[in-house]
Design a protein around this motif. Structure first.
Motif, PDB file in Angstrom:
ATOM      1  N   ILE A  33       4.412  12.791  21.542  1.00  0.00           N
ATOM      2  CA  ILE A  33       5.437  12.571  20.511  1.00  0.00           C
ATOM      3  C   ILE A  33       5.049  13.163  19.153  1.00  0.00           C
ATOM      4  CG2 ILE A  33       6.435  10.547  21.653  1.00  0.00           C
ATOM      5  CD1 ILE A  33       5.035   8.776  19.597  1.00  0.00           C
ATOM      6  N   THR A  34       3.829  13.670  19.000  1.00  0.00           N
ATOM      7  CA  THR A  34       3.423  14.230  17.698  1.00  0.00           C
ATOM      8  C   THR A  34       2.593  15.514  17.854  1.00  0.00           C
ATOM      9  OG1 THR A  34       1.452  12.842  17.722  1.00  0.00           O
ATOM     10  CG2 THR A  34       3.358  11.981  16.521  1.00  0.00           C
ATOM     11  N   ASP A  49       6.982  14.398  11.635  1.00  0.00           N
ATOM     12  CA  ASP A  49       6.739  14.117  13.053  1.00  0.00           C
ATOM     13  C   ASP A  49       6.282  12.674  13.295  1.00  0.00           C
ATOM     14  OD1 ASP A  49       6.735  14.875  15.688  1.00  0.00           O
ATOM     15  OD2 ASP A  49       4.858  15.991  15.615  1.00  0.00           O
ATOM     16  N   PRO A  71      10.929  10.063  13.391  1.00  0.00           N
ATOM     17  CA  PRO A  71      11.085   8.605  13.548  1.00  0.00           C
ATOM     18  C   PRO A  71      11.922   7.952  12.443  1.00  0.00           C
ATOM     19  CG  PRO A  71       8.848   9.146  12.897  1.00  0.00           C
ATOM     20  CD  PRO A  71       9.529  10.444  13.143  1.00  0.00           C
ATOM     21  N   THR A  87      10.588  16.514  20.422  1.00  0.00           N
ATOM     22  CA  THR A  87       9.860  15.680  19.467  1.00  0.00           C
ATOM     23  C   THR A  87      10.840  15.235  18.383  1.00  0.00           C
ATOM     24  OG1 THR A  87       7.933  15.468  18.030  1.00  0.00           O
ATOM     25  CG2 THR A  87       8.865  17.658  18.203  1.00  0.00           C
ATOM     26  N   LEU A  88      10.718  13.959  17.998  1.00  0.00           N
ATOM     27  CA  LEU A  88      11.726  13.322  17.152  1.00  0.00           C
ATOM     28  C   LEU A  88      11.179  12.997  15.772  1.00  0.00           C
ATOM     29  CD1 LEU A  88      13.053  10.678  19.727  1.00  0.00           C
ATOM     30  CD2 LEU A  88      13.804  13.040  19.435  1.00  0.00           C
ATOM     31  N   ILE A 148      13.562  17.068  16.265  1.00  0.00           N
ATOM     32  CA  ILE A 148      13.026  18.073  15.327  1.00  0.00           C
ATOM     33  C   ILE A 148      12.786  19.387  16.052  1.00  0.00           C
ATOM     34  CG2 ILE A 148      11.307  18.545  13.564  1.00  0.00           C
ATOM     35  CD1 ILE A 148      10.195  15.757  14.109  1.00  0.00           C
TER      36      ILE A 148
HETATM   37 MG    MG Z   1       7.698  12.839  16.383  1.00  0.00          MG
END
Ligand code: MG
Ligand code: NAP
Length: 503
Positions: free
Chosen positions: A191-192, A104, A40, A37-38, A46
């Motif tokens: 993604i979150t 997130d 943004p 998970t990144l 992360i």
């Molecule tokens: Mg994210």
């Protein structure tokens, strides 16, 4: 950066949760798979979060099935009490939850603190209070009979949510389901996933029995699809795109699940020539630019009476250009990045679509450079459409992208407003009470805001018509969605003539 570095950098007190939550425990996926998970803001990783596959979903469903008899028979007030405790714990952990959500998703921290977290707590509190107030009926039937109707929980409920408001949307789905006595298998967006795993931790602290809530991050095409197909899941509640909603309906057919769908929108935000322009300019900016326009109820079609269009647009564009874009963690930031690069590119693609169809770019339209170049940012974008049938006036962009249309009178305004397949939220700005109520009646929408936009409250039904889905979240409607009526007939003192008198 290690997880501990990230945690320290954003001021989190406890470790970032990165395992599945099944049967009251945090566990790895059975096959050990994870997904990254990144953040943004700069697309740095992360956390690696466990990714549920079908075998993990099966475990979650079985845990929920085991928990269901006791949970559904618990006194409603006791179920409510756990949700009320959870609401208190959310408030006690507000700062941390807000930071996690901003990290997130890219929501400005200011918004996560002022909106996402308080609204999440309010939702659990509302349904915590509702648990023992939602009651059945006694129906006046023929003499000698008592007919009473109870509302029974549906059973194990699958819930699938998107990435635009992860914390809030998990509460909108889990709170009524739990208050009504269901057990939950929740799949957050891939993604979150972080804030929902933090909620799992707080659920445990609030005293939620094991197995009642299971949170299983994973891919939509695998975990989501499997939940929709699962023979032991009695209902699926879904928020997301209309295309996926259709797939869910098909997948649900196997065991004829109950289905509830909150899908896309293309909100008409109509400004009449007698509106208070200052309020309308501010409200229209909020309608489209809050959360970077990533809201199903965004006012993404700005419809202006032709007499006020020029003045309105001058003020509106000036406001849009003044919005402070930046790192969501900066308390001054008013607009953060979109939630993924893929989505940023999709939104920017609509600027090209607009140009191809003769649209006029009035402001924005680019990804900013400099410090923000590595993130998923898009400038607040205003485009005047050539016609209300253009793609940018019909398709959901789901970004800080507003399509401007003009109209000459009320008849044309209504016709344009109702010209999409969607029907979620619409708003209007006018000084005329009569017109306001007439439009409220005629607009093809599940929600209408008059001299305001995008208000939500846990007591007020939320949902759409047409391709925006069916079913309602929030309020008593949500409790009805998560229960089914059982009608019980009692012969108190009725004398029934025998149908077959020979006996
Ligand atoms: Mg994210
Ligand atoms: P999406 O692609 O439909 O994804 C939503 C969720 O469904 C995600 O968790 C996704 O998993 C999962 N999913 C994907 N394919 C699936 C499948 N075949 N079976 C089961 N689940 C599946 O939507 P999105 O683009 O992420 O979200 C934006 C959309 O949500 C917009 O259209 C917006 O309007 C809508 N939305 C509606 C409301 C409302 O209340 N009406 C509110 C907010 C947003 P992954 O994470 O792996 O993709």
């Amino acid at each position: 950066m290690t997880l501990a570095d990230i945690q320290a950098a954003v001021g989190l007190r406890t470790p970032i949760r990165h395992q599945l939550f099944i049967d009251g425990r945090f566990v790895d996926a059975l096959d050990g798979q994870t997904l990254a998970t990144l953040n943004p803001h700069d697309n740095s990783v992360i956390a690696e979060v466990a990714m549920a596959g079908p075998a993990d979903i099966d475990l979650a469903v079985r845990a929920a099935q085991r928990a269901f008899p006791a949970w559904s028979r618990l006194a409603a007030a006791d179920r409510g009490r756990i949700l009320l405790r959870l609401a208190d714990l959310i408030e006690a952990n507000a700062e941390e939850l807000a930071r996690l959500e901003s990290l997130d998703t890219g929501h400005p921290l200011k918004d996560s603190l002022a909106l996402d977290v308080p609204r999440t707590a309010a939702c659990y509190r509302y349904f915590g209070g509702m648990a023992d107030k939602f009651q059945g009926d006694v129906v006046p039937v023929e003499a000698g009979f008592l007919n009473y109707v109870t509302r029974e929980p549906v059973g194990v409920v699958g819930q699938v949510v998107p990435w635009n408001f992860p914390l809030m949307f998990t509460s909108w789905k889990m709170a009524p389901a739990l208050a009504a006595g269901n057990c939950v298998v929740m799949k957050p967006a891939e993604i979150t996933p972080l804030s929902s795993l933090k909620i799992a931790e707080l659920m445990r602290e609030a005293g939620m029995p094991d197995g009642v809530v299971n949170i299983v991050p994973g891919l939509g095409s695998v975990a989501g699809q499997y939940i929709a197909e699962h023979p032991d899941i009695a209902k699926i509640a879904f928020t997301g795109s209309t295309a996926t909603g259709r797939r869910i309906v098909q997948a649900s057919a196997g065991n004829l699940k109950k289905v509830q769908l909150e899908l896309g929108g293309k909100g008409a935000n109509i400004v009449f020539d007698d509106a208070n322009l200052t309020a309308a300019v501010n409200g229209s900016a909020w309608a489209i630019f809050h959360n970077q326009g990533q809201a199903c109820i965004a006012g993404s079609r700005l419809m202006l009476h032709e007499r006020i269009a020029d003045e309105f647009l001058e003020r509106f564009a000036a406001l849009a250009r003044s919005i402070r874009l930046g790192n969501p963690m900066d308390p001054q930031t008013e607009m953060g990045p979109l939630t993924s690069l893929q989505h940023r590119d999709r939104v920017l693609g609509y600027v090209d679509v607009a140009r191809e169809q003769g649209g006029e770019l009035l402001s924005g339209g680019r990804a900013p450079g400099g410090d923000l170049a590595a993130g998923c940012y898009v400038e607040p974008t205003i485009v005047r459409a050539h016609s209300h049938t253009d793609r940018i006036a019909q398709e959901e962009v789901f970004g800080p992208f507003v399509t401007v249309l003009t109209f000459k009178d009320d008849t044309e305004a209504l016709q344009i407003a109702n010209s999409t397949d969607y029907g979620l939220g619409s708003g209007l700005w006018t000084g005329q009470l009569k017109r306001a109520h007439q439009f409220a009646r005629e607009l093809h929408a599940g929600m209408v805001w008059i001299n305001s936009y995008k208000r939500v409250n846990p007591g007020s039904p939320f949902g759409g018509v047409g391709q925006s889905g069916y079913g309602r979240e929030m309020g008593f409607d949500a409790m009805r969605e998560y229960t089914q009526a059982k009608s019980v007939w009692v012969n108190v003192d009725a004398q029934i003539a025998p149908w077959y008198p020979r006996a």
